[in-house]
Write a protein that holds these residues in place. Structure first.
Motif, mmCIF file in Angstrom:
data_model
loop_
_atom_site.group_PDB
_atom_site.id
_atom_site.type_symbol
_atom_site.label_atom_id
_atom_site.label_comp_id
_atom_site.label_asym_id
_atom_site.label_seq_id
_atom_site.Cartn_x
_atom_site.Cartn_y
_atom_site.Cartn_z
ATOM 1 N N HIS A 93 -26.295 112.626 99.521
ATOM 2 C CA HIS A 93 -25.626 113.408 98.469
ATOM 3 C C HIS A 93 -25.683 114.901 98.797
ATOM 4 C CE1 HIS A 93 -23.974 113.874 94.436
ATOM 5 N NE2 HIS A 93 -24.795 114.897 94.285
ATOM 6 N N ARG A 94 -26.833 115.357 99.270
ATOM 7 C CA ARG A 94 -26.963 116.778 99.615
ATOM 8 C C ARG A 94 -26.033 117.144 100.759
ATOM 9 N NH1 ARG A 94 -32.502 115.646 98.756
ATOM 10 N NH2 ARG A 94 -32.827 115.384 101.006
ATOM 11 N N TRP A 95 -25.933 116.266 101.740
ATOM 12 C CA TRP A 95 -25.066 116.579 102.882
ATOM 13 C C TRP A 95 -23.599 116.597 102.471
ATOM 14 C CZ3 TRP A 95 -21.158 114.665 106.003
ATOM 15 C CH2 TRP A 95 -20.978 115.337 107.210
ATOM 16 N N VAL A 96 -23.191 115.685 101.617
ATOM 17 C CA VAL A 96 -21.807 115.685 101.145
ATOM 18 C C VAL A 96 -21.526 116.965 100.351
ATOM 19 C CG1 VAL A 96 -20.131 114.500 99.673
ATOM 20 C CG2 VAL A 96 -21.612 113.176 101.186
ATOM 21 N N ASP A 97 -22.487 117.410 99.556
ATOM 22 C CA ASP A 97 -22.321 118.682 98.840
ATOM 23 C C ASP A 97 -22.142 119.834 99.825
ATOM 24 O OD1 ASP A 97 -22.484 117.495 96.361
ATOM 25 O OD2 ASP A 97 -24.597 118.015 96.025
ATOM 26 N N PRO A 127 -21.967 121.371 108.570
ATOM 27 C CA PRO A 127 -23.394 121.303 108.219
ATOM 28 C C PRO A 127 -24.146 120.308 109.093
ATOM 29 C CG PRO A 127 -22.016 120.356 106.463
ATOM 30 C CD PRO A 127 -21.108 121.053 107.412
ATOM 31 N N ASP A 128 -25.410 120.627 109.368
ATOM 32 C CA ASP A 128 -26.264 119.748 110.201
ATOM 33 C C ASP A 128 -26.684 118.512 109.403
ATOM 34 O OD1 ASP A 128 -26.129 121.499 112.346
ATOM 35 O OD2 ASP A 128 -27.847 122.658 111.603
ATOM 36 N N SER A 146 -12.079 111.918 101.362
ATOM 37 C CA SER A 146 -13.333 111.385 101.881
ATOM 38 C C SER A 146 -14.529 111.954 101.127
ATOM 39 C CB SER A 146 -13.459 111.707 103.377
ATOM 40 O OG SER A 146 -12.469 111.029 104.123
ATOM 41 N N ILE A 147 -14.486 113.227 100.817
ATOM 42 C CA ILE A 147 -15.573 113.831 100.047
ATOM 43 C C ILE A 147 -15.671 113.185 98.676
ATOM 44 C CG2 ILE A 147 -16.286 115.955 98.877
ATOM 45 C CD1 ILE A 147 -15.300 117.486 101.342
#
Length: 334
Positions: A250-254, A333-334, A237-238
Motif C-alpha cells: 500500500h505504501r509503495w502504491v501511494d 520509487p524504490d 493500475s494504481i
C-alpha cells in the motif's frame, strides 16, 4: 525391473518432490515422467526444472503453465515465476519449448490435461493435450455433459493432471489416472509407479500458492514497466492496487501515485525550461540539441503546455524530455 514413475502437477513444490521420490525409492534406471506444470504457484520452480533437466531418464510433458511461458502469456503466476527464476528465466523457457505434448511407452500414455478419445496421440490437438483455454472449450463442446475420460475405451492406461481431483487421485477401471492432487494448494503430491499401478503421495508442507500470492505482490508490482505506461493505463493500475491489504504494498502504491502526479504536474516547469534554454543557445547549438524540436518551437513562440502534453504521453517520455531540458524529476520509487 525398470519402472515408469509418473508424478502429478508439481508447480514448483521441490521439497515435496524430493520427499516423494524418496518415498517411491526412485532408482537411476527408473524412468521419471512429469505430467507437466512443473512451474508456477510454488516456491522453487527453478529447482524442479533443474531436476528434470539434469537427471537422466527423465521426461516432462508440456503443461498449460509451461505453454504460457513459451507463448509469453502472463498472468500473476507467470510473473512470479519469472522473478523467481531471475537471470535463468530465458534459458528455462528455451528448455520448455522442447517439451513434448505427450509421452507413450509400452506401459502407459501420459498427457497433461486430456485427449480426444478415438484419435491417435499424434493426431491430437496440442491445445487439448495441454489444457489451454481453447482446448478446454473444444472438449466442453464435444462432451457437454461428461468428461473426456468417460469415453476413453483403449486398454492402455492413460495418466494426466491439470484438474485437481482433491487430496486423492482419480482412478477408474485401473487404466485412467488423474494425478493432480493439489500440491501447490497445500494438499498432496502423487506418483504412479508402473508396472503394478502402485500409488504414493506426500502431503504438501504449506498452501504454497496462497503464500506466494502475498509474498510476491510487491516485487511483481515493482517489476512492471511503469515508466512506459500511458497516463490512463498507469492511473487504472494504481486504482486497481490502491486497496492492497499489505502495508508495504500500500505504501509503495501511494508513492507510485505521488511520483506520477509529480511528473504530470511538471509541464509548466518544462515549458519554462524550454523557453529559458532556447534563449540561451545560438541556432547551431539549438540544432544539435536532443530537444531541438521543442527549443525551436519555444524560440518561435509556438510551444505551449498542450504541445508538451501531446509528446509527454508516458512517464519515460516526460522524464527524458525533462533531462534534455536540464530539469530534474524524481525517479520511480524504490
Amino acid at each position: 525391473m525398470r519402472r515408469t514413475v509418473i508424478i502429478g502437477d508439481i508447480h514448483g513444490c521441490f521439497d515435496e518432490l524430493l520427499e516423494l521420490l524418496e518415498k517411491v525409492d526412485l532408482h537411476p534406471d527408473d524412468l521419471l515422467v512429469s505430467v507437466g506444470d512443473l512451474v508456477d504457484r510454488g516456491p522453487a520452480p527453478g529447482e524442479v526444472i533443474g531436476l528434470f533437466r539434469e537427471r537422466p531418464n527423465s521426461v516432462a510433458v508440456m503443461g498449460n503453465h509451461e505453454r504460457k511461458h513459451v507463448r509469453g502469456i502472463f498472468s500473476y503466476a507467470q510473473e512470479i515465476t519469472r522473478l523467481q527464476l531471475g537471470d535463468g528465466y530465458a534459458e528455462a523457457v528455451d528448455w520448455m519449448r522442447t517439451l513434448p505434448y505427450y509421452f507413450e511407452n509400452d506401459h502407459v500414455r501420459v498427457v497433461h490435461a486430456a485427449i480426444q478419445p478415438g484419435l491417435p496421440l499424434a493426431d491430437q490437438r496440442e491445445a487439448v493435450l495441454c489444457g489451454s483455454t481453447s482446448g478446454e472449450r473444444e472438449l466442453a463442446t464435444l462432451f457437454p455433459d461428461s468428461h473426456w475420460h468417460d469415453h476413453y475405451q483403449d486398454p492402455k492406461p492413460i495418466v494426466f493432471g491439470h484438474h485437481v481431483t482433491g487430496r486423492e487421485p482419480l482412478i477408474r477401471d485401473g487404466r485412467i489416472f488423474g494425478l493432480d492432487t493439489g500440491a501447490c494448494h497445500g494438499w498432496n503430491l502423487t506418483a504412479l509407479c508402473l508396472p503394478g499401478s502402485t500409488l504414493h503421495s506426500v502431503q504438501a508442507r504449506a498452501d504454497h500458492w496462497s503464500l506466494a500470492r502475498r509474498a510476491w505482490q510487491l516485487p511483481v508490482l515493482k517489476s512492471k514497466p511503469w515508466p512506459d505506461y500511458t497516463w490512463p493505463e498507469l492511473r487504472r493500475s494504481i486504482e486497481r492496487f490502491a486497496s492492497a491489504p499489505h502495508p508495504a504494498t500500500h505504501r509503495w502504491v501511494d508513492a507510485l501515485e505521488e511520483w506520477a502526479a509529480t511528473l504530470q504536474s511538471s509541464l509548466p516547469a518544462l515549458l519554462h525550461a524550454a523557453h529559458r534554454l532556447a534563449g540561451a543557445l545560438d541556432p547551431a547549438d539549438l540544432a544539435r540539441h536532443p530537444a531541438a524540436k521543442f527549443l525551436f518551437q519555444a524560440r518561435d513562440g509556438r510551444l505551449d503546455e498542450a504541445g508538451l502534453a501531446r509528446h509527454c504521453l508516458t512517464p519515460r517520455r516526460t522524464s527524458d524530455l525533462a533531462a534534455h531540458l536540464g530539469h530534474a524529476l524524481p525517479g520511480l520509487p524504490d
